[in-house]
Structure formats: C-alpha cells, structure tokens
Design an enzyme around this catalytic site. Structure first.
Site, PDB file in Angstrom:
ATOM      1  N   HIS A 103       0.807  -1.228   0.000  1.00  0.00           N
ATOM      2  CA  HIS A 103       0.000   0.000   0.000  1.00  0.00           C
ATOM      3  C   HIS A 103       0.835   1.271   0.000  1.00  0.00           C
ATOM      4  CE1 HIS A 103      -3.644  -2.423   1.725  1.00  0.00           C
ATOM      5  NE2 HIS A 103      -3.488  -2.592   0.437  1.00  0.00           N
ATOM      6  N   GLY A 169      -1.422  -9.178  12.678  1.00  0.00           N
ATOM      7  CA  GLY A 169      -2.035  -7.869  12.900  1.00  0.00           C
ATOM      8  C   GLY A 169      -2.784  -7.286  11.724  1.00  0.00           C
TER       9      GLY A 169
HETATM   10  P1  OAD Z   1      -7.004  -3.103  10.528  1.00  0.00           P
HETATM   11  O1  OAD Z   1      -7.118  -1.915  11.430  1.00  0.00           O
HETATM   12  O2  OAD Z   1      -8.132  -3.385   9.612  1.00  0.00           O
HETATM   13  O3  OAD Z   1      -6.780  -4.425  11.411  1.00  0.00           O
HETATM   14  C1  OAD Z   1      -5.858  -4.432  12.453  1.00  0.00           C
HETATM   15  C2  OAD Z   1      -5.796  -5.835  13.034  1.00  0.00           C
HETATM   16  O4  OAD Z   1      -4.777  -5.852  14.031  1.00  0.00           O
HETATM   17  C3  OAD Z   1      -7.091  -6.296  13.725  1.00  0.00           C
HETATM   18  O5  OAD Z   1      -7.391  -7.617  13.341  1.00  0.00           O
HETATM   19  C4  OAD Z   1      -6.739  -6.192  15.224  1.00  0.00           C
HETATM   20  O6  OAD Z   1      -7.426  -7.171  16.006  1.00  0.00           O
HETATM   21  C5  OAD Z   1      -5.254  -6.478  15.187  1.00  0.00           C
HETATM   22  N1  OAD Z   1      -4.499  -5.906  16.322  1.00  0.00           N
HETATM   23  C6  OAD Z   1      -4.791  -4.845  17.098  1.00  0.00           C
HETATM   24  N2  OAD Z   1      -3.822  -4.629  18.001  1.00  0.00           N
HETATM   25  C7  OAD Z   1      -2.882  -5.586  17.791  1.00  0.00           C
HETATM   26  C8  OAD Z   1      -1.619  -5.895  18.384  1.00  0.00           C
HETATM   27  N3  OAD Z   1      -1.117  -5.181  19.394  1.00  0.00           N
HETATM   28  N4  OAD Z   1      -0.929  -6.947  17.896  1.00  0.00           N
HETATM   29  C9  OAD Z   1      -1.411  -7.684  16.862  1.00  0.00           C
HETATM   30  N5  OAD Z   1      -2.589  -7.432  16.271  1.00  0.00           N
HETATM   31  C10 OAD Z   1      -3.319  -6.399  16.715  1.00  0.00           C
HETATM   32  O7  OAD Z   1      -5.622  -2.949   9.734  1.00  0.00           O
HETATM   33  P2  OAD Z   1      -5.153  -3.650   8.384  1.00  0.00           P
HETATM   34  O8  OAD Z   1      -5.695  -5.028   8.280  1.00  0.00           O
HETATM   35  O9  OAD Z   1      -3.688  -3.469   8.298  1.00  0.00           O
HETATM   36  O10 OAD Z   1      -5.047   0.673   3.682  1.00  0.00           O
HETATM   37  O11 OAD Z   1      -5.857  -2.730   7.322  1.00  0.00           O
HETATM   38  C11 OAD Z   1      -5.647  -2.971   5.949  1.00  0.00           C
HETATM   39  C12 OAD Z   1      -5.647  -1.686   5.180  1.00  0.00           C
HETATM   40  O12 OAD Z   1      -6.809  -0.927   5.510  1.00  0.00           O
HETATM   41  C13 OAD Z   1      -4.522  -0.751   5.514  1.00  0.00           C
HETATM   42  O13 OAD Z   1      -3.328  -1.075   4.820  1.00  0.00           O
HETATM   43  C14 OAD Z   1      -5.045   0.583   5.114  1.00  0.00           C
HETATM   44  C15 OAD Z   1      -6.422   0.464   5.697  1.00  0.00           C
HETATM   45  O14 OAD Z   1      -7.405   1.250   5.163  1.00  0.00           O
HETATM   46  C16 OAD Z   1      -5.007   1.869   3.075  1.00  0.00           C
HETATM   47  O15 OAD Z   1      -5.012   2.925   3.683  1.00  0.00           O
HETATM   48  C17 OAD Z   1      -4.964   1.772   1.596  1.00  0.00           C
END
Ligand code: OAD
Length: 226
Positions: A103, A169
């Site tokens: 991204h 994560g």
């Molecule tokens: P999300 O915010 O959708 O998901 C975060 C994940 O991390 C969730 O499943 C949480 O349960 C988990 N989580 C929270 N705290 C944690 C910790 N301390 N250790 C491990 N896991 C933890 O984020 P992404 O999946 O990365 O794109 O989101 C994908 C995309 O959506 C991003 O790249 C971004 C966003 O919109 C763009 O901006 C294009």
C-alpha cells in the site's frame, strides 16, 4: 524454509501507531473517503496532505517494536520475505532486508503527473507548493482506495511459494491484499497472530491470540529452533 510474513496495522500498534478498524482506530476518527481516495485528493488536497503529514510526523517520532525486531532476526535462520500492508518503515528499521509494501510508503512522495518520479521525504511535513521535477504538487506515495495495487502479482507469487505463512495484525478486510491469505499451498503452515477473534475461513490455521510482541516471541522461539 521460505517464510512469508503478511503484516498489517496491528503489528505497529505496540509502536504507538493506531490501527484502522479497532475501537479508536483511524477510520473512526476520519472518513476514509475524505482522506484516502483519489477523489479526496482532487476535492481537498490540503486536507489529505495534512492527514498524511500527521501520520508521517508520528512515524518519524516512533520506533519499531519487539515484533518487528523478531521478524528481522528470523533472517538468521530462514529465508524471510515480508509483504506488508503497512506504510510505515518499521520492518526496514528493525533490520528486515526483503520488504514489499503493498500500500505504498509514508516516507516517500511522488509526482502527480509522472508516477515514476518518487522522492524520499526527508522531513514529516509536506506543504502545498512542494513540487516534483516537472512542477506538479507532490502527493503521498500511498495506494488509495480505488487505486490499483501494482505489487499484487509479485506478492501473490511470494505467498504461493512459501512454506510458512505468518499473518500478523491484519483484519484481512481490505482486498486485494486480504486475498493473499488464501493463496498459500495446502502443505504450507499458516500461523496467525492477532489478539482478536478471527472469523475468516483460511483452512487449517494456528491462531495465536496474542498481541504481536508476545505472539512473535512464541513463533520466534519455535522457528529459530528448527
Ligand atoms: P485493521 O485496522 O483493519 O486491522 C488491524 C488488526 O490488528 C485487527 O485484526 C486487530 O485485532 C489487530 N491488532 C490490534 N492490536 C494488535 C496488536 N497489538 N498486535 C497484533 N494485532 C493487533 O488494519 P489492516 O488489516 O492493516 O489501507 O488494514 C488494511 C488496510 O486498511 C490498511 O493497509 C489501510 C487500511 O485502510 C489503506 O489505507 C490503503
């Protein structure tokens, strides 16, 4: 062993960066359509620039955490390819040498008239009037919603060739990146680290229900002993 790490915002949470979809996440505070789409950029480039300036400022002031460092240290034992949805540079700063950013990268900027003109942002702040070599306003080097993800074919090949897929994560809710989790070979091991309940049907997956640091400590101990 060929390990692919598929990482998301949760990996950087313990560095102090907010995730997107958790309680208190960024997309609760901001409307994604006002800050992370090409339409948003056309409608209000100042607002988009300000949003990413804030993210970049925080990134310059933050450090990779234990989980990033342990992922990097796995390179002493295995071939490790990181495929990250994160736009921070924590994997690189922690020492990982093979990092694919699906991204984009927050510390890079690019021309709005020529995609090949990409610059390092030496400082967190980008101002309106900061231009590329051809005189156009610099935009964040980020893949926004509605834009294509140019690195997908490369990432797909990496996941298909992995012996071990380590997912850390990510809510796996944003496609096409989330689709990578379903591409591992049937004989590959899949381990997922996430403190939250997971509802995706990824087949045979070991879910370590811990934060990234604690979960990676467990995985590191196992993988470094193989
Ligand atoms: P999300 O915010 O959708 O998901 C975060 C994940 O991390 C969730 O499943 C949480 O349960 C988990 N989580 C929270 N705290 C944690 C910790 N301390 N250790 C491990 N896991 C933890 O984020 P992404 O999946 O990365 O794109 O989101 C994908 C995309 O959506 C991003 O790249 C971004 C966003 O919109 C763009 O901006 C294009």
């Amino acid at each position: 062993m060929e390990i692919v790490v598929l990482s998301g915002a949760g990996l950087s949470a313990e560095s102090g960066l907010k995730t997107f979809r958790d309680n208190g996440g960024l997309w609760e505070e901001y409307d994604v359509y006002q800050v992370a789409t090409p339409e948003a950029w056309h409608a209000n480039p100042e607002l988009v620039t300000r949003f990413y300036n804030q993210r970049r400022k925080q990134l310059f002031e933050s450090e990779p955490n234990l989980a990033h460092r342990l992922i990097a240290k796995l390179e002493a034992y295995h071939s490790v390819q990181v495929v990250t949805q994160n736009i921070d540079d924590f994997h690189e700063r922690a020492g990982s040498t093979r990092v694919l950013h699906l991204h984009g990268e927050l510390k890079k900027l690019r021309s709005t008239v020529d995609d090949t003109l990409v610059y390092e942002a030496g400082h967190w702040e980008v101002k309106m009037g900061d231009v590329c070599a051809r005189g156009s306003q610099l935009r964040p080097h980020i893949v926004w919603f509605g834009e294509s993800v140019p690195q997908m074919p490369v990432a797909e090949k990496m996941v298909r060739e992995a012996d071990f897929l380590l997912i850390v994560g990510t809510s796996l809710s944003v496609y096409p990146a989330a689709g990578l989790a379903y591409l591992a070979r049937p004989e590959a091991n899949i381990v997922l680290i996430d403190p939250a309940e997971v509802t995706h049907d990824l087949g045979e997956v070991r879910h370590i229900r811990e934060k990234a640091g604690a979960g990676m400590q467990c995985v590191y101990e196992e993988l470094s002993a193989l």
